[in-house]
Each structure stands twice: as C-alpha cells, then as structure tokens.
Design an enzyme around this catalytic site. Structure first.
Site, PDB file in Angstrom:
ATOM      1  CB  SER A   1     -23.143  -1.161  -4.564  1.00  7.06           C
ATOM      2  OG  SER A   1     -24.138  -1.092  -5.393  1.00  7.06           O
TER       3      SER A   1
ATOM      4  CB  THR B   1      24.460 -10.493  -8.952  1.00  8.43           C
ATOM      5  OG1 THR B   1      25.610 -10.842  -8.619  1.00  8.43           O
ATOM      6  CG2 THR B   1      24.555 -10.131 -10.490  1.00  8.43           C
ATOM      7  CG  HIS B   2      23.841 -13.072  -5.186  1.00 10.05           C
ATOM      8  ND1 HIS B   2      23.110 -13.965  -4.981  1.00 10.05           N
ATOM      9  CD2 HIS B   2      24.539 -13.279  -6.474  1.00 10.05           C
ATOM     10  CE1 HIS B   2      23.265 -15.045  -5.865  1.00 10.05           C
ATOM     11  NE2 HIS B   2      24.100 -14.196  -6.640  1.00 10.05           N
TER      12      HIS B   2
ATOM     13  CB  SER C   1      12.389  11.629  12.794  1.00 10.45           C
ATOM     14  OG  SER C   1      12.317  11.226  14.212  1.00 10.45           O
TER      15      SER C   1
ATOM     16  CE  LYS D   1      15.857   8.491  10.069  1.00  8.76           C
ATOM     17  NZ  LYS D   1      15.562   7.465  10.922  1.00  8.76           N
TER      18      LYS D   1
ATOM     19  CG  ASN E   1      12.852   9.208   7.914  1.00 10.54           C
ATOM     20  OD1 ASN E   1      14.175   8.746   8.210  1.00 10.54           O
ATOM     21  ND2 ASN E   1      12.094   9.449   8.970  1.00 10.54           N
TER      22      ASN E   1
ATOM     23  CD  GLU F   1      10.316   4.336   4.222  1.00  5.24           C
ATOM     24  OE1 GLU F   1      11.324   4.016   5.029  1.00  5.24           O
ATOM     25  OE2 GLU F   1       9.899   5.323   4.495  1.00  5.24           O
TER      26      GLU F   1
ATOM     27  CE1 TYR G   1     -24.018  -9.563 -10.658  1.00  2.00           C
ATOM     28  CE2 TYR G   1     -26.049 -10.285  -9.458  1.00  2.00           C
ATOM     29  CZ  TYR G   1     -24.977  -9.337  -9.609  1.00  2.00           C
ATOM     30  OH  TYR G   1     -24.561  -8.380  -8.587  1.00  2.00           O
TER      31      TYR G   1
ATOM     32  CD  GLN H   1     -23.469  -4.493  -4.562  1.00  2.00           C
ATOM     33  OE1 GLN H   1     -24.547  -4.591  -5.187  1.00  2.00           O
ATOM     34  NE2 GLN H   1     -23.466  -4.265  -3.012  1.00  2.00           N
TER      35      GLN H   1
ATOM     36  CE  LYS I   1     -20.183  -2.789  -8.789  1.00  3.06           C
ATOM     37  NZ  LYS I   1     -19.989  -4.288  -9.245  1.00  3.06           N
TER      38      LYS I   1
HETATM   39  N1  ARG Z   1     -25.034  -3.512  -7.600  1.00  3.97           N
HETATM   40  C1  ARG Z   1     -24.827  -4.917  -8.395  1.00  3.97           C
HETATM   41  C2  ARG Z   1     -23.665  -5.047  -8.725  1.00  3.97           C
HETATM   42  O1  ARG Z   1     -22.819  -4.429  -8.709  1.00  3.97           O
HETATM   43  C3  ARG Z   1     -25.746  -4.899  -9.670  1.00  3.97           C
HETATM   44  C4  ARG Z   1     -26.510  -6.069 -10.309  1.00  3.97           C
HETATM   45  C5  ARG Z   1     -27.467  -6.453  -9.146  1.00  3.97           C
HETATM   46  N2  ARG Z   1     -28.101  -7.304  -9.774  1.00  3.97           N
HETATM   47  C6  ARG Z   1     -28.895  -8.281  -9.076  1.00  3.97           C
HETATM   48  N3  ARG Z   1     -29.556  -9.177  -9.632  1.00  3.97           N
HETATM   49  N4  ARG Z   1     -29.090  -7.778  -7.729  1.00  3.97           N
HETATM   50  O2  ARG Z   1     -23.287  -6.432  -8.940  1.00  3.97           O
END
Ligand code: ARG
Length: 465
Positions: free
Chosen positions: A27, A159-160, A281, A287, A289, A294, A321, A326, A329
């Site tokens: 990661s 409205t509408h 364009s 044009k 735009n 958008e 966990y 992971q 993120k």
């Molecule tokens: N990179 C992991 C995450 O974002 C960290 C935690 C990893 N923990 C584990 N027991 N493998 O969640």
C-alpha cells in the site's frame, strides 16, 4: 536455521512472500502520505513506553531523535519509501532500525499496525476536516459577496424548472450558502467522530503493556480514548461519515454547477462564465463550453463512488481487523483530493462569472409570475383561496390567449373576472411588489435577504463554522 523470510513478521515462514503477492498487497504507493502522522504517533508511543517500563528514557530519546531525522528526510524527499516494505508503517520502522539498530526494534512492543494505521488515518482526517471547512468558508464568502453585489437583481424563481415567482438573485445565491453551512456542520461532525485515540488497542485485544492511553490521547490531540479494542481497530465509520459529508457537499456543488450550465446557455443567457473557466470546441469555432462547472458536476459521481466503495468494503467484515481495510485509504484520499480541488476552483470561477441582470429581470416579468400575488389580493379581500386560485387561473388563460402580461391588464378587464378588484390591484402585479411582499423570516424581500447576508458575514468572521 537459515532465514527464509526476511520480513519483520517473517519468523514463522519457511518461504519468502511471492514477488507478485508482495506487489499485490503493498500500500506504500498511497499510504506514504500518512508518514507525518505515523511518525508523530510513534514518537508519542515511544514516550508512553517509558511509562510502561518497556523503554528506558535514554532509549526513547534515541528513538525519537531518529524518527525526527526520518521525518525531515522524508519531508525533503531525501528518503524514499520502498514497496518491498509493504506499507508506510513497516517502511518507517525499517528505516528506524537501520539507523539505530537494536533499540529501534523495541518500539513496536504492545502496538500493532492495526491500531497504528487507524490512529494515523484519524489524525489525517481531523486535519483535512479543518482544511476543507476553511475552503468551504472561502466559497461561502464568494457567494455572500455576490449576493451583496446583486441585491437589486430580480430573477424568476423556478419550480419544475418553470417560472414560478419572482425572487432576488441574492436570495437564490444565499440558498447555496445555507447548503454549504450544513456541509460544514457535517464535516465538523465527522471530525469529532475521528477524534478518538485508538493506539493502545494492540492488534485487537488491547496493548499488553501498561500504556497510559489518556496521556497518549492528550499528546496526540485526541479528546477521547476508544472504549473497546475490537471495535477500535476495525471501526472505519468516521471515514464513512466523512465521505458522506463530502457526498452531500458534492451534491450541492453539482446542483449549482447544473444551474451554471443551464444559465449559461444561449436559451437562458442569465450568466456568462469567464473565458478563464470555459473551453472551446476543436471543431465548432463559436463554442464556449462550461467545462469546469461540468467537471465539478461530474466529480460528484466520483465521490459518491468512493463512499459506496468504503461502505461495501466494511459490510461483510467479521471482527476485528481484516486486510480489506487497507482498501479504505485510496477511496478516502480520492474524496479528499477531489473535494479540495473542486472547492479551490469553484470560488474563483463564481467570482469571475457575470450575471446578466437585465435578462434575468426581464425573464421575471414574463410568464405570469405574480399570479399568486393576484390570488392573494383576492384572499385579502375575503375570497377563499381556492376560489381566488380559480379566478386567477382564468385570468392567466385569458392573458395567454391575448398574448398579454398580467401587469398590463386594465381594471375593467380584471373586473370581468371578479368584482372584488379595485384600482389598487396594480400594486400587486409587479415583480418588485411580489418580492417586497415576502417580508417574512426566510423570505425573499430585500430586507430579509440583507439580514441573511449580514448574519452570514458574522458567522463567517467568527471561529465557529
Ligand atoms: N497497510 C495496512 C492497512 O492499511 C496496515 C495494517 C496491516 N495490518 C496487518 N495485520 N496486516 O490496513
């Protein structure tokens, strides 16, 4: 026994992790942006380990100094992280051990990446909430400035998407101010939800050492300590709340963008978005735009997708966990980046947009927008509203047939529909009088809109969102 697996966790393995699996599960490409939070968390944790009698004061000092050096190295780009070390946490720990050897190996006692990662993310979210709230306030300031500037401009309220009643353009703009105020509240609430110390929960059951969690919370700026270690390491609800706040914000941005897109058409011609925020364009030379508007509308879909992504990741997870977590993120970071980029450009674009006051006002004078006022005129003279509604309906039909606006009807003509009309009826037929008549809290009368602007300025100037 020969070392077969060199990972920090490799002791029980007879074979190394497959290169493909290593790449697949890494990661580092995205969680490296948590490096500051990770190091700050580790420094506080090293201090907690002194109290817990795992580290001597001298050892902790050595660790902290090395971590600070790593922080500087990373901030300046001198130190690069490596994907073979999986994630930001392992990278930093590896760097620490490379720097100070044995002592560095002591830091992870009682801690797990499970309580570490979510501690980092909570700190990160708390910080980003303050950034985003500041950006929302900036955008709101632009809206209030525009409302102030255009306080005399009348436009059709819809409205509408059918012309309904005259309103002030400022009232319309201030409607968005209100939406963004609610968004700020929701971001702040998500920030409060993130404001819980998880560190000390260990992998799932609680740290096995006497960690002073209250002190740790204080040092890391958390106002509460999590109450259940299983929940703490697997809870990502605060990310859902954050992404939900962002989704609503993007909904509001998208609605405003939609209006800008429609209003900038040749058909409406209510606004002209500046050349600086429009594109041409490649084929049609005429044009212009509204691409930025958008794109902002389109990016709402992206943020909703991120919210769904996070919810879906969470829905099937047993306690505590799981590595699925992971995946939270990239979605979270995408929400943050998208919202911040949209908010940053939006105020600029709005401030540079020209509002065509004459076109708007002319539109408010066509389409029988004061028909309701005419019905209310009758109500004030004792006609039941439903009856008044029907009478005015007939008047509108008559106007349509004779291609006439309500304002130009003579008293004689009006009297044919109801004897109740007298000379003073002309007073209620203009867009101006219709607006002036909405002198009620929340209404579009100029005095009320000015009040709203004043209140908004006060709120924006105060520390509270
Ligand atoms: N990179 C992991 C995450 O974002 C960290 C935690 C990893 N923990 C584990 N027991 N493998 O969640």
């Amino acid at each position: 026994m020969a070392e077969k697996n060199k990972k920090a966790w490799g002791g029980r393995f007879r074979e190394p992790l497959a290169k493909t699996a290593e790449e697949f599960s890494s990661s580092i490409a995205y969680d490296s942006r948590l490096f500051k939070q990770d190091i700050v968390g580790s420094i506080a944790y090293a201090r907690a380990l002194i109290k817990a009698q795992v580290l001597s004061a001298a050892e902790a000092k050595k660790i902290i100094k090395a971590l600070e050096e790593i922080m500087r190295g990373m901030a300046s780009g001198r130190i690069a992280l490596k994907s073979e070390f999986e994630d930001v946490h392992m990278n930093i720990e590896t760097l620490l051990i490379a720097k100070i050897g044995e002592t560095g190996k002591k830091l992870h006692a009682g801690r797990s990446r499970n309580d570490q990662v979510v501690t980092d993310v909570r700190m990160y979210v708390k910080y980003e909430v303050t950034e985003i709230v500041m950006l929302i306030k900036k955008l709101q300031t632009v809206l209030v400035d525009l409302a102030d500037k255009h306080i005399k401009v009348i436009m059709p309220g819809y409205t509408h998407l059918q012309r309904a009643q005259p309103v002030l353009l400022s009232h319309h703009l201030m409607a968005y101010y209100e939406m963004f105020s609610r968004d700020k509240e929701k971001f702040l609430a998500a920030g409060r939800e993130a404001d819980v110390l998880v560190l000390g929960s260990g992998a799932l059951a609680g740290a096995g050492f006497d960690i002073d969690r209250e002190a740790l919370a204080k040092e890391l700026g958390f106002s509460r300590v999590s109450r259940n270690s299983l929940d703490a390491v697997s809870d990502r609800d605060f990310i859902v709340s954050f992404a939900a706040a962002a989704s609503l914000l993007m909904t509001h941005i998208s609605r405003l963008s939609e209006e800008l897109v429609i209003w900038s058409t040749y058909e409406f011609n209510f606004v002209e978005i500046s050349d600086r925020y429009t594109t041409g364009s490649s084929i049609m030379p005429q044009k212009k735009n509204p691409d930025v508007a958008e794109l902002c509308r389109g990016k709402a879909g992206r943020v909703f997708g991120d919210l769904m992504r996070i919810l879906t990741i969470l829905k099937g997870l047993p306690l505590a966990y799981n590595r699925d977590l992971q995946e939270d993120k990239e979605a979270l970071f995408d929400v943050i980046d998208t919202v911040k980029s949209v908010l940053s450009i939006y105020g600029e674009m709005l401030a540079a947009t020209k509002f065509n006051a004459e076109v708007m006002t002319a539109a408010a004078r066509k389409g029988y927008l004061t028909a309701t006022d005419l019905a209310y005129y009758l109500v004030r003279r004792g006609v039941p509203f439903r009856e008044a509604h029907a009478i005015v309906g007939q008047i509108v039909a008559y106007c349509e047939e004779s291609n006439m606006q309500l304002e130009y009807l003579s008293l004689t003509q009006l009297k044919q529909f109801s004897p109740v009309f007298t000379y003073d009826v002309t007073r209620v037929l203009s867009a101006e009088s219709s607006i002036a008549n909405r002198d009620i809290p929340g209404g579009t009368a100029a005095s009320r809109v000015k009040e709203a602007i004043k209140r908004a300025r006060k709120d924006l100037a105060s520390d509270k969102a």
